[in-house]
Design a protein around this motif. Sequence first.
Motif, mmCIF file in Angstrom:
data_model
loop_
_atom_site.group_PDB
_atom_site.id
_atom_site.type_symbol
_atom_site.label_atom_id
_atom_site.label_comp_id
_atom_site.label_asym_id
_atom_site.label_seq_id
_atom_site.Cartn_x
_atom_site.Cartn_y
_atom_site.Cartn_z
ATOM 1 N N ARG A 22 0.941 -1.266 -0.017
ATOM 2 C CA ARG A 22 -0.111 0.426 -0.114
ATOM 3 C C ARG A 22 0.983 1.534 0.011
ATOM 4 O O ARG A 22 0.148 2.400 -1.213
ATOM 5 C CB ARG A 22 -1.038 0.443 1.232
ATOM 6 C CG ARG A 22 -2.353 0.952 1.331
ATOM 7 C CD ARG A 22 -2.490 0.596 2.466
ATOM 8 N NE ARG A 22 -3.046 2.028 2.672
ATOM 9 C CZ ARG A 22 -3.426 2.881 3.172
ATOM 10 N NH1 ARG A 22 -1.454 3.150 3.553
ATOM 11 N NH2 ARG A 22 -3.613 4.340 3.333
ATOM 12 N N CYS A 33 -4.366 11.438 -5.976
ATOM 13 C CA CYS A 33 -5.491 10.253 -6.080
ATOM 14 C C CYS A 33 -5.717 10.682 -7.634
ATOM 15 O O CYS A 33 -5.483 11.696 -8.535
ATOM 16 C CB CYS A 33 -6.640 11.103 -5.824
ATOM 17 S SG CYS A 33 -8.102 10.558 -6.228
ATOM 18 N N GLU A 62 -5.756 6.400 0.288
ATOM 19 C CA GLU A 62 -6.322 4.759 -0.020
ATOM 20 C C GLU A 62 -6.121 4.510 -1.037
ATOM 21 O O GLU A 62 -6.085 5.402 -1.673
ATOM 22 C CB GLU A 62 -7.848 5.234 0.475
ATOM 23 C CG GLU A 62 -8.507 5.533 1.094
ATOM 24 C CD GLU A 62 -10.101 6.135 1.328
ATOM 25 O OE1 GLU A 62 -10.520 4.945 0.652
ATOM 26 O OE2 GLU A 62 -10.338 6.165 2.261
ATOM 27 N N HIS A 64 -7.106 1.222 -3.586
ATOM 28 C CA HIS A 64 -8.079 0.475 -4.288
ATOM 29 C C HIS A 64 -7.786 -0.397 -5.240
ATOM 30 O O HIS A 64 -6.600 -0.667 -6.309
ATOM 31 C CB HIS A 64 -9.225 1.490 -5.159
ATOM 32 C CG HIS A 64 -10.304 1.255 -6.012
ATOM 33 N ND1 HIS A 64 -11.580 0.054 -5.356
ATOM 34 C CD2 HIS A 64 -10.426 0.747 -7.364
ATOM 35 C CE1 HIS A 64 -11.700 0.034 -6.622
ATOM 36 N NE2 HIS A 64 -11.485 0.135 -7.657
ATOM 37 N N HIS A 65 -8.490 -1.459 -4.993
ATOM 38 C CA HIS A 65 -8.489 -2.669 -5.913
ATOM 39 C C HIS A 65 -8.989 -2.788 -6.936
ATOM 40 O O HIS A 65 -10.054 -2.409 -6.851
ATOM 41 C CB HIS A 65 -8.360 -4.006 -6.068
ATOM 42 C CG HIS A 65 -7.568 -4.567 -4.170
ATOM 43 N ND1 HIS A 65 -7.464 -4.144 -3.344
ATOM 44 C CD2 HIS A 65 -6.529 -5.366 -4.082
ATOM 45 C CE1 HIS A 65 -6.685 -4.855 -2.153
ATOM 46 N NE2 HIS A 65 -5.800 -5.456 -3.853
ATOM 47 N N GLU A 68 -11.756 -6.891 -8.170
ATOM 48 C CA GLU A 68 -12.298 -6.818 -6.747
ATOM 49 C C GLU A 68 -11.077 -7.406 -5.949
ATOM 50 O O GLU A 68 -11.189 -8.542 -6.861
ATOM 51 C CB GLU A 68 -13.651 -6.565 -6.555
ATOM 52 C CG GLU A 68 -13.877 -5.963 -5.198
ATOM 53 C CD GLU A 68 -15.642 -5.899 -5.204
ATOM 54 O OE1 GLU A 68 -15.946 -6.517 -4.152
ATOM 55 O OE2 GLU A 68 -16.360 -6.402 -5.644
ATOM 56 N N THR A 87 -10.421 9.772 -0.419
ATOM 57 C CA THR A 87 -11.409 9.231 0.140
ATOM 58 C C THR A 87 -12.880 9.277 -0.845
ATOM 59 O O THR A 87 -13.888 8.857 -1.351
ATOM 60 C CB THR A 87 -12.130 9.433 1.383
ATOM 61 O OG1 THR A 87 -10.710 9.409 2.143
ATOM 62 C CG2 THR A 87 -13.490 8.842 1.863
ATOM 63 N N HIS A 90 -12.788 7.567 -4.186
ATOM 64 C CA HIS A 90 -12.661 5.515 -3.550
ATOM 65 C C HIS A 90 -14.421 5.716 -3.356
ATOM 66 O O HIS A 90 -15.009 4.662 -3.640
ATOM 67 C CB HIS A 90 -12.263 5.766 -2.373
ATOM 68 C CG HIS A 90 -11.507 3.793 -2.427
ATOM 69 N ND1 HIS A 90 -11.514 3.863 -1.155
ATOM 70 C CD2 HIS A 90 -12.293 2.894 -2.990
ATOM 71 C CE1 HIS A 90 -10.670 2.342 -1.227
ATOM 72 N NE2 HIS A 90 -11.436 1.743 -2.144
ATOM 73 N N ASN A 91 -15.058 6.652 -2.725
ATOM 74 C CA ASN A 91 -16.531 6.425 -2.673
ATOM 75 C C ASN A 91 -17.002 5.510 -4.036
ATOM 76 O O ASN A 91 -17.990 5.024 -4.110
ATOM 77 C CB ASN A 91 -17.556 7.747 -1.619
ATOM 78 C CG ASN A 91 -16.839 7.136 -0.347
ATOM 79 O OD1 ASN A 91 -15.966 6.393 0.397
ATOM 80 N ND2 ASN A 91 -16.585 8.395 0.617
ATOM 81 N N ARG A 93 -15.978 5.095 -6.944
ATOM 82 C CA ARG A 93 -16.046 4.082 -7.446
ATOM 83 C C ARG A 93 -16.301 2.541 -6.541
ATOM 84 O O ARG A 93 -16.492 2.109 -7.738
ATOM 85 C CB ARG A 93 -14.339 3.606 -7.458
ATOM 86 C CG ARG A 93 -13.527 4.261 -8.168
ATOM 87 C CD ARG A 93 -12.394 3.435 -8.853
ATOM 88 N NE ARG A 93 -11.198 4.398 -9.529
ATOM 89 C CZ ARG A 93 -10.571 3.939 -10.492
ATOM 90 N NH1 ARG A 93 -10.806 2.442 -10.888
ATOM 91 N NH2 ARG A 93 -9.528 4.416 -11.581
ATOM 92 N N HIS A 94 -17.067 3.186 -5.702
ATOM 93 C CA HIS A 94 -17.380 1.965 -4.485
ATOM 94 C C HIS A 94 -19.003 2.492 -4.950
ATOM 95 O O HIS A 94 -19.896 1.064 -4.323
ATOM 96 C CB HIS A 94 -17.053 1.846 -3.418
ATOM 97 C CG HIS A 94 -15.825 0.609 -3.312
ATOM 98 N ND1 HIS A 94 -15.490 -0.529 -3.796
ATOM 99 C CD2 HIS A 94 -14.513 1.121 -3.201
ATOM 100 C CE1 HIS A 94 -14.188 -1.122 -3.688
ATOM 101 N NE2 HIS A 94 -13.391 0.240 -3.471
#
Length: 113
Positions: A22, A33, A62, A64-65, A68, A87, A90-91, A93-94
């Motif tokens: 990481r 980012c 963060e 991210h993979h 997944e 963040t 990332h949110n 993306r999810h």
Amino acid sequence: MKIMTDKEVKHFYNKSEWKCKREQILSRDFYECQDCRRRLEEASEKGIVLHGEDRTIRAANEVHHIKELKEYPELALVDENLISLCTQCHNIRHGRSPHRFVKRKKRLTEEKW
Ligand SMILES: [Zn+2]
Ligand SMILES: [Zn+2]
């Protein structure tokens, strides 16, 4: 192909192997980012004017993979599958709702004299 359980995922994120990887990915991406960077690049290519926070590349905190972790455990520590994100991005993306954006409303009117 084997799918990881939630327990295995949790265990993975606690491993020193991951913590080390990481850090390596964050430094590879200069702690910026990558989605923010891309948003800015795309905007300048297309001549789109960005406003407020969208004009800056936020610091990545963060990793991210892209594929997944749960579904592709074999790519867990593969550089090409990892990306540094803030963040908010990332949110996105999810598909999680960005609660953070909500709290900063109507500051300007409060400060009006
Ligand atoms: Zn971002
Ligand atoms: Zn992620």
